[in-house]
Design an enzyme around this catalytic site. Structure first.
Site: not given
Ligand code: PLP
Length: 428
Positions: A142, A237, A265
């Site tokens: 994702y 990523d 994050k």
């Protein structure tokens, strides 16, 4: 009516599905969402005063746990100086320095507001740099919800069983090739079939959105070689793995240097942020230096940046990662032993301080294998843990996150209650 029920009833009236991000709705496990009131250290307290040991950790952002004193103090003093300027500030450069000193492949960086923006913008840049259009991504990985990446993505899309999303026109993903994770031969074939057409390969270097799925030895270095040989860019990523697998993220842990890296994050310490960075020659194509447009009213927001700085400064103490490793290993080993004693078919897959308990006979290597896990057993396990005061991510296909605030007592409590929860998971 409990406070949580009241809030959920209100939310159901205002928000589609009662939530502002789909996985929060508990659809994969059933039941009603936990309504958070406050968090301290390793725990979250819900609107009715029930306290849980929390392994969601704001989906990996809170590596120091909730309301860490350094972060709270940095945020309040930054807010008191100004919440947003839309002008350069000293603190943005401080955060950039901390990142560039830690993440080996990043020479220049651009701050954005989310991981989605980071991945979307990194790929725009990769397409511009290479003058090519095609992107390779891996099933179950994702990278946020930009149109071009909503093809066999993990996270909430696994949970909801959506192959992609309605509203994404076929043209938006026409240049997105989706291949199996850990399968270098399919990448080799794709490069052979599309010579000089692939702009980038984007990968979660350790996948965490189909549950934790680890790269096989040679997978990441193989991607490095194949992309370099073809003139395509390799994009890691590291929105989850950045500053999670160590200060240098997955690229340091595995010794593979991507061309571009996406972050999010942890670098925002629990406030909204994202970033992408890489070699200066590539990054300098961004406006205003170059022709690739990307902008943001709140990019480099001083409050988010201050939370990120406080977090990264704290993580400069290398002992924290050693302690995290120890806590997470004790948790994973304890859970594996407990599952075995209960006679449950479960595999605990851990990488540093993130883990998944797969209700499956073996460790998955890709999305197809991950999907063979028994999601009904997971749902029963989830609720059995929740009733005993342990809050797990509400899906088989998400990672649990251990923070520096989790104590040996938290781990002991989790493993102890897991014994009964595994038995309940099995009894159906
Ligand atoms: N990339 C990865 C690996 C993620 O796990 C996520 C979100 O979970 C994203 C990108 C998107 O980040 P955001 O939710 O901040 O848009």
């Amino acid at each position: 009516m409990s406070a949580s029920s009241r809030i959920l009833a209100d939310s159901a009236r205002y928000f589609p599905g009662g939530v502002n991000s789909p996985v929060r709705a508990f659809r994969a496990v059933g039941g009603t969402p936990v309504v958070a009131r406050e968090g301290h250290g390793s725990t979250v307290t819900d609107a009715d005063g029930r306290r849980y040991v929390d392994y969601v950790g704001s989906w990996g952002a809170l590596i120091l746990g909730h309301t860490h004193a350094d972060v709270v103090s940095a945020v309040s003093s930054a807010a008191a100086r100004g919440t947003s300027f839309g002008m350069p500030t000293a603190s943005e450069a401080d955060l950039a320095r901390l990142i560039i000193q830690s993440v080996p492949s990043v020479e220049r960086i651009r701050l954005v507001n989310s991981g989605t923006e980071a991945a979307m913008s990194a790929l725009r840049l990769a397409r511009a740099y290479t003058g090519r259009s095609k992107i390779i991504k891996f099933a179950g990985c994702y990278h946020g919800h930009a149109d071009l990446l909503l093809a066999q993505a993990g996270s909430g899309l696994v949970t909801l069983g959506l192959p992609a999303s309605a509203g994404v026109p076929p043209s938006a993903i026409a240049d997105t090739l989706v291949l199996p994770y850990n399968d270098l031969s399919s990448v080799t074939t794709a490069f052979a079939e599309h010579p000089g057409a692939i702009a980038a390969v984007i990968v979660e270097p350790v996948a965490a959105n189909m549950g934790v799925v680890r790269p096989r030895p040679g997978f990441l270095s193989g991607l490095r070689d194949l992309t370099a040989d073809d003139g395509a860019l390799l994009v890691f990523d590291e929105v989850i793995t950045g500053f999670r697998l160590g200060r240098g993220g997955a690229q340091s842990r595995y010794g593979v240097r991507p061309d571009l890296t996406c972050l999010g994050k942890i670098i925002g310490g629990g406030l909204p942020i994202g970033a992408y960075g890489g070699r200066a020659a590539i990054m300098d194509l961004l406006a205003p230096n170059g022709p690739v447009y990307q902008a943001g009213t709140l990019s480099g927001n001083p409050v988010a940046v201050s939370a990120g700085i406080a977090t990264l400064q704290r993580l400069a103490d290398g002992r924290l990662y050693a302690a995290l490793e120890q806590t997470a290993a004790a948790l994973a080993d304890g859970l594996a032993d407990t599952a075995a004693s209960a006679g449950v078919r479960a595999r605990v897959v851990r990488e540093a301080s993130m883990l998944t308990v797969f209700f499956a006979g073996r460790e998955p290597a890709d999305f197809t294998e991950a999907q063979q896990a028994d999601t009904f057993a997971f749902a029963r396990f989830f609720h059995a843990m929740l009733r005993r005061g342990v809050l797990l991510p509400p899906s088989q296909f998400e990672a649990w996150f251990v923070s520096t605030a989790h104590s040996a007592a938290d781990v002991e409590h989790t493993v102890t209650v897991a014994a009964a929860a595994f038995r309940e998971a099995q009894a159906a």
